[in-house]
Design a protein around this motif. Sequence first.
Motif, PDB file in Angstrom:
ATOM      1  N   LEU A 431      17.510  39.487  79.638  1.00 15.34           N
ATOM      2  CA  LEU A 431      17.277  38.794  80.927  1.00 15.34           C
ATOM      3  C   LEU A 431      18.302  38.701  81.566  1.00 15.34           C
ATOM      4  O   LEU A 431      19.536  38.333  81.125  1.00 15.34           O
ATOM      5  N   LYS A 481       9.650  31.075  75.937  1.00 14.50           N
ATOM      6  CA  LYS A 481       8.828  30.601  76.957  1.00 14.50           C
ATOM      7  C   LYS A 481       9.236  29.383  77.889  1.00 14.50           C
ATOM      8  O   LYS A 481       9.168  29.555  78.909  1.00 14.50           O
ATOM      9  N   LEU A 484      11.627  30.679  80.399  1.00 15.00           N
ATOM     10  CA  LEU A 484      10.947  31.352  81.305  1.00 15.00           C
ATOM     11  C   LEU A 484      10.135  30.123  82.385  1.00 15.00           C
ATOM     12  O   LEU A 484      10.125  30.406  83.494  1.00 15.00           O
ATOM     13  N   GLN A 487      12.558  28.831  84.929  1.00 16.79           N
ATOM     14  CA  GLN A 487      12.665  29.379  86.298  1.00 16.79           C
ATOM     15  C   GLN A 487      12.350  28.672  87.482  1.00 16.79           C
ATOM     16  O   GLN A 487      12.581  28.855  88.721  1.00 16.79           O
ATOM     17  N   TYR A 511       2.993  34.723  85.346  1.00 16.25           N
ATOM     18  CA  TYR A 511       2.933  33.152  85.692  1.00 16.25           C
ATOM     19  C   TYR A 511       1.971  32.933  86.805  1.00 16.25           C
ATOM     20  O   TYR A 511       1.607  33.828  87.645  1.00 16.25           O
ATOM     21  N   VAL A 521       3.676  29.942  82.423  1.00 12.84           N
ATOM     22  CA  VAL A 521       4.006  31.218  81.943  1.00 12.84           C
ATOM     23  C   VAL A 521       2.907  31.389  80.688  1.00 12.84           C
ATOM     24  O   VAL A 521       2.836  30.504  79.758  1.00 12.84           O
ATOM     25  N   ILE A 524       3.181  36.319  77.307  1.00 14.60           N
ATOM     26  CA  ILE A 524       4.491  36.910  76.953  1.00 14.60           C
ATOM     27  C   ILE A 524       4.393  37.972  75.919  1.00 14.60           C
ATOM     28  O   ILE A 524       3.749  37.757  74.760  1.00 14.60           O
TER      29      ILE A 524
END
Length: 593
Positions: A431, A481, A484, A487, A511, A521, A524
Motif C-alpha cells: 500500500l 480492514k 482501509l 482512508q 468501498y 470497506v 477485501i
Amino acid sequence: MMSRSLLRLAVAGAVATASALLAAVPADAKQAPRTVPVRLLALNDFHGNLEPPTGSSGRMVDETGATVEAGGAAYIATHMKAHTDKNTIAVAQGDLIGATPLISAAYHDEPSVEFLGKLGLKVAAVGNHEFDEGYAELRRIMKGGCHPVDGCSPAGEWKGAQYDYVGANVLFKNRGEKTDALAALGEQPAVRKLLSDWGVPALPPVSVKWMNGVPVGFIGLVTQTTPGIVTAEGIKDLKFVDEVKAANVASKVLKVLGVKAQVVLVHEGDQVNAGQSPDACSAVPGAGNRIATQVDPEIDVVLSGHSHQAYLCKVKDPAGQDRLYSQGGSFGRVITQVDLNVDVRTRDVVRSSVVADNHVVTRTVEPDRDISDFVKAWKDRVAPVANKPVGRITADIPNTGGPSGETPLGDLIADAQLAATRTGGNAQVALMNPGGVRAPLTYAGSPAGEGPGVVTYGEAFTVQPFNNLMQVVTLTGAQLKTVLEQQFTGGPNNQAFTKILQPSANLTYTYSTSAPWGSKVSDIRIDGAPVTDTQQIRVAANNFLVGGGDAFLAFKDGTDLWSGPLDIDAFVDHLGKDNPIAPPATDRITVTS
Ligand SMILES: [Zn+2]
C-alpha cells in the motif's frame, strides 16, 4: 552540583591528562571580565537542501504570521554570516544528510557535508538519517575516503566532515568492541572509568569547543527510535539507548573534564500547532520535552530536531531552573540563535542570560556568491546522473486518476514496492500513500534530450524523492480492514481528507461512498481469495505509513517489522523490468454508492 573544591580537583586531574583541553585558561582570572559571551547558531534537519527547497518544503511562517519562501544553501550562508560574530559557534542537531535531493544523494551526501563545513559548522549530533546508509558509511562521511562501491565523487577523494559528529546514546552491542570514539577526549582514565560501567561508545559522546577562554561542551543525542526507522543491516552492531540516561553520563564526562557550560544537541523533538510563529513554544509536549526537562541540571541548553518544527520553549530542569528548549524547523529554513554568558570563574552558563531567536532563512537577501557557485558546480555534475535512462513507458502515467482515488502511477509504485519486498520481507500486498507520489511520469521526451517514453533517474527521483525505506509488517485481516477504513474522513483517527492508499495489483476491495465510517470497506481479496479477520498478512509500505503517517494509525498495530530498500531503489528496479511499461488500469478498487 559539584562543590567548588571538588570541581577544582576534577579540573586539576584533567589538567594533568588533558592539557590540550585546558591550555586556554585565562592566565589572570582577576583581570578577565566576570562573564564572557557565547553565541550558538544552530541548524537541524537540513536534509541536503543545497538548492532552495520547493513547494511546502520551501515555505515557512515567519514571526509576523506571513508565509514566506525560505531555505537554500546560498541563502543560509548569507544569513549565517549576518548573525555570526566573534563569539559564535555553529552547531547542528542531525538529519543534515539522508532523505536528500538528488544533487546531494547521488554523491552519498558529500556535497552537503562539504557545504556545512564551508558554513563553519563545528559540532553536529547524528540524526536517524545519518544512519540511512549504515554505520560504516557514516564513519566514512566523518573521516574521509572514497565510497567502497561507487568510488570517488567527481570532486575527488572525500576528505571527511569538517565538523565533529557526536552521539552519546549510540553504543556498540558487543562490549568487547574496540572504540576510537574517545580519542578527542585524550583517552582519559577518569572518562574511561565513567564509561566502563556504561558501555562502548560507537561515536564521540561529546565535543568541547573553546570560546573566549571558556570550554563549552556539546552532548550529541539521537532518537532512541532510530532502529525502527533505518535499515536494520546498517546498524546491526549498534544499540540506541535512552537519551536522558546517555545525556547524564555524558554530562558527568564533561564535568570530569572541567566543562560546566553544557549544551545538548538532540535529534528528537515535538509537534507544534500549524501556523504558529517560529519563536512560539511547542504546543504538544512529547519525546523532546521529556528529554529537555529530565536531563541533568548541569545541562544548560537543549537544542532539538527530528520533528521539523520551529519553536522556542523555556522548560524547568530537574533543579527547577529555566532551561532553553528549541528547534529550527527543517530543510535549512530556520537558523536558531542562542546568546548566553559564561561565568569565567565557575565556567558555568549564567542561566538568566540565555536568549534565543529563530531566524527565518528568507530569500530576499543576496545569495552568497561562493556557495551559489559551489551548488551550481554540483548541479552540473549531477546532470548526467539525473539524465541516465532507467526504463521506458508506453504512455503518460499520471498521478491523478478516477473517482476511486486510485491512480495509474500510484498503482505502479505499489507494484514496485511489492516486488521489492517479497523476498526478505515476505510481503503479500503493498500500500502506497497517495501524497508520496509527487509528480507524474510523462511520455514526451525531456529537454535534456532523451527520446519519448524514456524515464530518467531524475524523473523517477522527482516522483519518489523522500528516500523512504520500504518496510513490511504483519497485520491481521481485521487490522488491514481498519487501515482501509482510515482512508476516509469522519473516523476517530481524524483523517483530514479522504486519502486512498494505492494498492498492489493483487489487493482488491470495494468501498461504499454512502456507508457510515467503519463499514465502508468490503470484499477485501488477495490474489482473488477473500481475506478473513484473523488471517495474518504481510503488508509492505514505506516507513512513513508504517509509522502511522497520514493518520493511518492502524499501521502501528503491525508486528514483525522488517526494513528493506529505499522506495526510490524499488521504483527504479521495477522501471527497469518489463520494458516498456504501460499505465496500469485503475481497477483494483471498486466504488459503490
Ligand atoms: Zn530525524
